[in-house]
Design an enzyme around this catalytic site. Structure first.
Site, short mmCIF file in Angstrom:
data_model
loop_
_atom_site.label_atom_id
_atom_site.label_comp_id
_atom_site.label_asym_id
_atom_site.label_seq_id
_atom_site.Cartn_x
_atom_site.Cartn_y
_atom_site.Cartn_z
N LYS A 1 129.37 32.31 -20.68
CA LYS A 1 130.60 31.53 -20.70
C LYS A 1 130.47 30.49 -21.81
CE LYS A 1 133.61 28.57 -18.01
NZ LYS A 1 134.06 28.21 -16.68
N ARG B 1 143.03 24.18 -17.63
CA ARG B 1 142.72 22.82 -17.15
C ARG B 1 144.00 22.07 -16.82
NH1 ARG B 1 137.75 21.72 -21.45
NH2 ARG B 1 136.43 23.42 -20.66
N LYS C 1 133.17 35.39 -21.34
CA LYS C 1 134.39 34.58 -21.31
C LYS C 1 134.37 33.59 -22.46
CE LYS C 1 136.58 31.23 -18.34
NZ LYS C 1 136.37 30.36 -17.23
N1 LIG Z 1 134.69 26.41 -13.99
C1 LIG Z 1 136.00 26.31 -14.27
C2 LIG Z 1 136.72 27.42 -14.91
N2 LIG Z 1 136.86 28.65 -14.34
C3 LIG Z 1 137.70 29.39 -15.18
C4 LIG Z 1 138.04 28.61 -16.28
C5 LIG Z 1 138.93 28.96 -17.44
C6 LIG Z 1 139.87 30.10 -17.23
C7 LIG Z 1 140.98 30.16 -18.20
O1 LIG Z 1 141.04 29.42 -19.20
O2 LIG Z 1 141.87 30.99 -17.97
C8 LIG Z 1 137.42 27.37 -16.12
C9 LIG Z 1 137.63 26.25 -17.07
C10 LIG Z 1 136.50 25.52 -17.63
O3 LIG Z 1 135.36 25.97 -17.64
O4 LIG Z 1 136.77 24.41 -18.09
#
Ligand SMILES: NCc1[nH]cc(CCC(=O)O)c1CC(=O)O
Ligand SMILES: [Mg+2]
Length: 331
Positions: free
Chosen positions: A198, A208, A253
């Site tokens: 990630k 967010r 991701k």
């Molecule tokens: N742990 C949080 C999380 N789980 C999924 C996403 C992002 C998913 C998206 O942008 O569609 C995030 C955001 C982040 O890490 O700030």
């Protein structure tokens, strides 16, 4: 003999039948996971930076789940929106057995037992500062204390009956600790989808907004735990650790800007590999579509097919319902 004019690749592209015969990648509804935002309010609420995506009450979530199962989408991924007053420094709401996420899981599994349910294991919806973990006095996310909290969160999801927990926090060692705790508590069948690679991506912005962690986070970033977008070897290292610790599936991701990572992970490990077409990718496509600059159906199906072609076994996408409908019309 082995070149033009004897060899003409265009022959195979001439007709629809021969294009179909040589097609390598076929996207189906089995490849789709639908991420959904759940809130404590009644009804539905639009998310301005994600046109067409809404926050849902549990009742509305059940309606969407019915559509998803009818379209043969294998699973939903839940993202709860926590009220500001329920957020805290220790993120205790994350493992409340009557929390929104836990209630949503119970409601879904009661009504649609065959539909897969995935929950996000991470503290950011619950911390007052919007980080995915607990902070020390200098604002650094403390790894091992955060992992203890994540274990409690994952166990509360398992107790609610979730099929798959998906730690998305990027703490070191959390897969092994969660796996160990699930075994001890008798949750042998709870699968772990590890967000292994990630990245600290700017493409999470609209997400967010959707869960309300943007304002909490302010100008801070997540670079001390999420990966540097410039790296690829580090992704393989992260995936190998999560597999050794007991992950059943791994995730890369974001999606489309990271297809090289999807390919390397799939080739190196040959395990179930998923990609997340994240909120910023959705917003980007949707903005151009709403301006009339891109053809929605063609571009979305092309983007999803490309992610599968790169090696993903499935894609988390906010387009899942539409894509499944379009795929059904094509048959
Ligand atoms: N742990 C949080 C999380 N789980 C999924 C996403 C992002 C998913 C998206 O942008 O569609 C995030 C955001 C982040 O890490 O700030
Ligand atoms: Mg890791």
């Amino acid at each position: 003999m082995s070149s033009y004019p004897y060899v003409r690749p265009r022959r195979m592209r001439r007709d629809e039948f021969s294009r179909r015969l040589m097609r390598e990648t076929v996207l189906t509804s089995n490849d789709l996971i639908y991420p959904v935002f759940v809130h404590e309010l009644e009804g539905r609420e639009a998310i301005p930076s994600m046109p067409g995506v809404e926050r849902l009450s549990i009742d509305e979530l059940l309606r969407v789940a019915e559509q998803a199962s009818e379209l043969r989408i294998p699973a939903l991924a839940l993202f709860p929106v926590t009220a500001p007053e329920a957020k805290s420094l220790d993120a205790a709401a994350a493992w409340d057995e009557d929390g929104l996420c836990q209630r949503a899981v119970r409601a879904l599994k009661r009504r649609f037992p065959e539909l897969g349910v995935i929950t996000d294991v991470a503290l950011d919806p619950y911390t007052s500062h919007g980080q995915d973990g607990l902070l020390d006095d200098y604002g650094y996310v403390i790894n091992d204390l955060t992992v203890e909290a994540l274990v409690k969160q994952a166990l509360s999801h398992a107790a609610a009956g979730v099929d798959i927990v998906a730690p998305s926090d990027m703490m070191d060692g959390r897969i092994g600790e969660i796996r160990g705790a699930l075994e001890v508590e008798g949750y042998l069948h709870t699968r772990i989808l590890a967000y292994s690679a990630k990245y600290a991506s700017a493409f999470y912005g609209p997400f967010r907004d959707a869960v309300g962690s943007a304002s909490a986070l302010g100008k801070a970033d997540k670079k001390t735990y999420q990966m540097d977008p410039a790296n690829t070897d580090e992704a393989l290292h992260e995936v190998s650790l999560d597999l050794a610790e007991g992950a059943d599936m791994v995730m890369v991701k974001p999606g489309m800007p990271y297809l090289d990572i999807v390919r390397r992970v799939k080739e190196e490990f040959g395990v179930p590999t998923f990609a997340y077409q994240v909120s910023g990718e959705y917003a980007m496509l949707k903005a151009a579509i709403l301006n009339g600059w891109l053809d929605e159906r063609a571009c979305v199906l092309e983007a999803l097919t490309s992610i599968k072609r790169a090696g993903a076994d499935g894609v988390l996408t906010y387009f899942a319902l539409d894509a499944a409908r379009w795929l059904r019309e094509q048959d």
